[in-house]
Design a protein around this motif. Structure first.
Motif, PDB file in Angstrom:
ATOM      1  N   ASP A 159       0.549  -2.537   3.105  1.00  0.00           N
ATOM      2  CA  ASP A 159       1.990  -2.612   3.353  1.00  0.00           C
ATOM      3  C   ASP A 159       2.269  -3.403   4.629  1.00  0.00           C
ATOM      4  O   ASP A 159       3.208  -4.203   4.685  1.00  0.00           O
ATOM      5  N   ALA A 160       1.464  -3.157   5.653  1.00  0.00           N
ATOM      6  CA  ALA A 160       1.638  -3.872   6.915  1.00  0.00           C
ATOM      7  C   ALA A 160       1.479  -5.372   6.726  1.00  0.00           C
ATOM      8  O   ALA A 160       2.257  -6.172   7.257  1.00  0.00           O
TER       9      ALA A 160
ATOM     10  N   ARG B 102      -0.717  -9.044  14.373  1.00  0.00           N
ATOM     11  CA  ARG B 102      -0.429  -7.981  13.399  1.00  0.00           C
ATOM     12  C   ARG B 102      -1.211  -8.234  12.109  1.00  0.00           C
ATOM     13  O   ARG B 102      -1.720  -7.302  11.481  1.00  0.00           O
TER      14      ARG B 102
ATOM     15  N   THR C 210       6.469   4.247   2.074  1.00  0.00           N
ATOM     16  CA  THR C 210       5.456   3.214   1.924  1.00  0.00           C
ATOM     17  C   THR C 210       5.609   2.533   0.572  1.00  0.00           C
ATOM     18  O   THR C 210       6.400   2.938  -0.275  1.00  0.00           O
TER      19      THR C 210
ATOM     20  N   ALA D 109      -4.165  -5.797  10.435  1.00  0.00           N
ATOM     21  CA  ALA D 109      -4.242  -5.340   9.049  1.00  0.00           C
ATOM     22  C   ALA D 109      -5.603  -5.675   8.443  1.00  0.00           C
ATOM     23  O   ALA D 109      -6.203  -4.849   7.741  1.00  0.00           O
TER      24      ALA D 109
ATOM     25  N   ALA E 106       5.479  -3.214  10.590  1.00  0.00           N
ATOM     26  CA  ALA E 106       4.082  -3.377  10.197  1.00  0.00           C
ATOM     27  C   ALA E 106       3.172  -2.538  11.091  1.00  0.00           C
ATOM     28  O   ALA E 106       2.230  -1.889  10.615  1.00  0.00           O
ATOM     29  N   ARG E 107       3.461  -2.539  12.390  1.00  0.00           N
ATOM     30  CA  ARG E 107       2.651  -1.740  13.317  1.00  0.00           C
ATOM     31  C   ARG E 107       2.742  -0.261  12.970  1.00  0.00           C
ATOM     32  O   ARG E 107       1.738   0.470  13.012  1.00  0.00           O
ATOM     33  N   GLN E 108       3.943   0.194  12.620  1.00  0.00           N
ATOM     34  CA  GLN E 108       4.089   1.592  12.210  1.00  0.00           C
ATOM     35  C   GLN E 108       3.232   1.879  10.977  1.00  0.00           C
ATOM     36  O   GLN E 108       2.566   2.919  10.898  1.00  0.00           O
ATOM     37  N   MET E 109       3.218   0.980  10.012  1.00  0.00           N
ATOM     38  CA  MET E 109       2.402   1.160   8.812  1.00  0.00           C
ATOM     39  C   MET E 109       0.918   1.192   9.149  1.00  0.00           C
ATOM     40  O   MET E 109       0.133   1.937   8.541  1.00  0.00           O
ATOM     41  N   LEU E 110       0.519   0.400  10.126  1.00  0.00           N
ATOM     42  CA  LEU E 110      -0.893   0.377  10.519  1.00  0.00           C
ATOM     43  C   LEU E 110      -1.304   1.703  11.146  1.00  0.00           C
ATOM     44  O   LEU E 110      -2.400   2.211  10.891  1.00  0.00           O
TER      45      LEU E 110
END
Length: 483
Positions: free
Chosen positions: A297-298, A324, A153, A328, A286-290
């Motif tokens: 980060d997303a 996306r 991250t 966020a 971005a979806r993974q970060m969410l």
């Protein structure tokens, strides 16, 4: 000795047929014995060069232990300066450095500065070969231990991605001449499309090894010289296969490895000149970060995607990026910004025509927008049920009306979300009915994301243990999650 210092094996030793055969078969008991006998290296010297203990080398030579770890094989190659092709590996970093350090003379103005342009297509090919080979040689248990690390991250993730916005730069290196034609590329494109459709429907990564095998084959073709048109399309196929590998890895809980494949997909789309698919890759990251609860980060990843594809993205891609962005904002509690981004997504989708955009974005339609919006409203409803729960339920019903069980993973997530809405609204009868439908839908997919969401539904049933229908619904969730 490390990977930056010359090895001690004489060139004529590596020309011996018995040594080459032992290396090709990964028979390191024979290889080390031959290196000791003809190369003049002691057991301790071999151990030091390969970062192994003398005892480990001893057990290998005696045949008591085989070398199966990809990492150890790479250490042996680098420590003893064994060229990658003798071990079935991609060219090692010290090999490619030596090629780049002694290139054919060329005008100063035409010679790229590799330090300033790190996103080189040939480096992308090496990355693909390394990732796929390391995955394919490990058994399932070893892969789970080695690959299920935490996702990167912050600046460590975001800063290296800035190269995506820079022009593609090539550096010359000697390659065998390839013979791949347009027809063969079209077959590879068709395979990549089939894998992507399968993953979108079922999830869970049951065919992940097949995707990696196909990705490895594409990397091998790109390691050869292809005509420019074929090479460009091959990089685009690599990007799509790597993107599918990333979602499969993520869907099975391999967060760190998913990021590696996302990065490969981004680099491959960059090498293939496909900025639109690159934006899609960044949206996946971005979806993974969410899901990892890293909304800032997303948001940065989405903005990077929007900056890079602003002039080439079609309405569906723009709408997807806006969702996306909205996701966020919802995770950050910025309700007004969430509604603004959602409205922008809806307006962009109004202009969409399926013939204008790539096949891989065709899934993003009114149902997908409604399902995504409903999921985000559900997140807000957990903090303020009275204000957002009914709106969330309405959006999810809108999605369910337009995509049924054939949507697989998306359908199951919609059902789980709607059940949560009913619990938040205090409608136990509706909640129980939707929970049963959610379990039915979840049982038809192997997606870890679906199971994780089902696990989040479970606590809603615990506080109502006095009601028999709720207990029965809870038992079904528990039975499915325990399998």
């Amino acid at each position: 000795m490390d990977a930056t210092t010359p090895g001690s094996l004489a060139p004529d030793l590596l020309e011996r047929e018995d040594v080459r055969r032992a290396l090709a078969e990964h028979d390191f008991a024979a290889a080390f014995a031959l290196i000791k006998k003809y190369g003049g290296l002691s057991q301790n010297r071999i151990a030091s060069a390969c970062h192994l203990t003398p005892g480990k080398v001893s057990t290998i030579i005696s045949g008591q232990q085989q070398v199966t770890s990809f990492e150890v094989i790479c250490r042996i190659a680098d420590g003893l300066r064994i060229p990658g092709h003798l071990l079935g590996l991609a060219s090692r970093s010290w090999e490619t450095r030596s090629v780049r350090e002694t290139p054919a003379p060329e005008p100063e103005s035409e010679r790229p500065d590799t330090d300033e342009v790190p996103w080189r297509p040939e480096a992308t090919v090496d990355l693909a070969a390394h990732l796929t080979r390391s995955d394919l040689v490990m058994d399932r248990r070893a892969a789970t231990r080695a690959l299920a690390g935490a996702a990167i991250t912050g600046a460590a993730l975001l800063d290296p991605l800035e190269g995506w916005l820079q022009p593609t730069a090539f550096t010359a290196r000697p390659r065998r001449r390839g013979r791949l034609g347009v027809r063969e590329v079209e077959e590879l494109e068709s395979t990549a499309r089939a894998f992507r459709a399968w993953d979108h429907k079922y999830g869970g990564g049951l065919r992940r090894k097949a995707v990696l095998g196909q990705l490895s084959e594409v990397a091998a073709h790109l390691d050869e010289y292809q005509v420019p048109k074929v090479e460009r399309r091959l990089y685009q196929v690599m990007a799509q296969l790597a993107g599918t590998a990333a979602t499969m890895a993520w869907d099975t809980g391999l967060q760190r490895r998913a990021q590696s494949y996302y990065l490969l997909a981004l680099r491959a789309s960059h090498a293939g000149g496909d900025m639109v698919f690159g934006a899609n890759v960044l949206a996946g990251m971005a979806r993974q970060m969410l899901y990892r609860e890293q909304p800032q980060d997303a948001l940065e990843l989405v903005r990077l995607a929007q900056d890079g594809a602003r002039s080439v993205a079609g309405p569906r891609v723009r709408a997807m990026l806006h969702t996306r962005e909205a996701w966020a904002y919802a995770a950050m509690g910025r309700t007004a910004a969430f509604h603004r981004a959602t409205t922008q997504a809806s307006e962009a989708l109004t202009d969409a025509k399926s013939a204008e955009e790539p096949y891989w974005i065709a899934y993003f339609d009114e149902a997908e927008l409604a399902g995504t919006t409903g999921g985000r409203l559900l997140e807000l409803a957990r903090q303020n049920p009275k204000k957002h729960a009914e709106a969330a339920a309405g959006e999810i019903r809108h999605a369910l009306a337009r995509r049924g069980p054939e949507a697989g993973r998306s359908h199951a997530l919609d059902r789980i979300g709607l059940a949560q809405c009913h619990f938040l609204l205090g409608d136990l009868t509706g909640a129980v009915a939707e929970t049963h439908r959610a379990v039915d839908a979840a049982s038809g997919t192997r997606s870890n994301r679906v199971r994780a969401q089902l696990g989040e539904l479970y606590p809603y049933t615990v506080g109502n243990s006095a009601a028999r229908p709720v207990r029965e619904a809870r038992d079904r969730i528990r039975d499915l999650l325990s399998t």
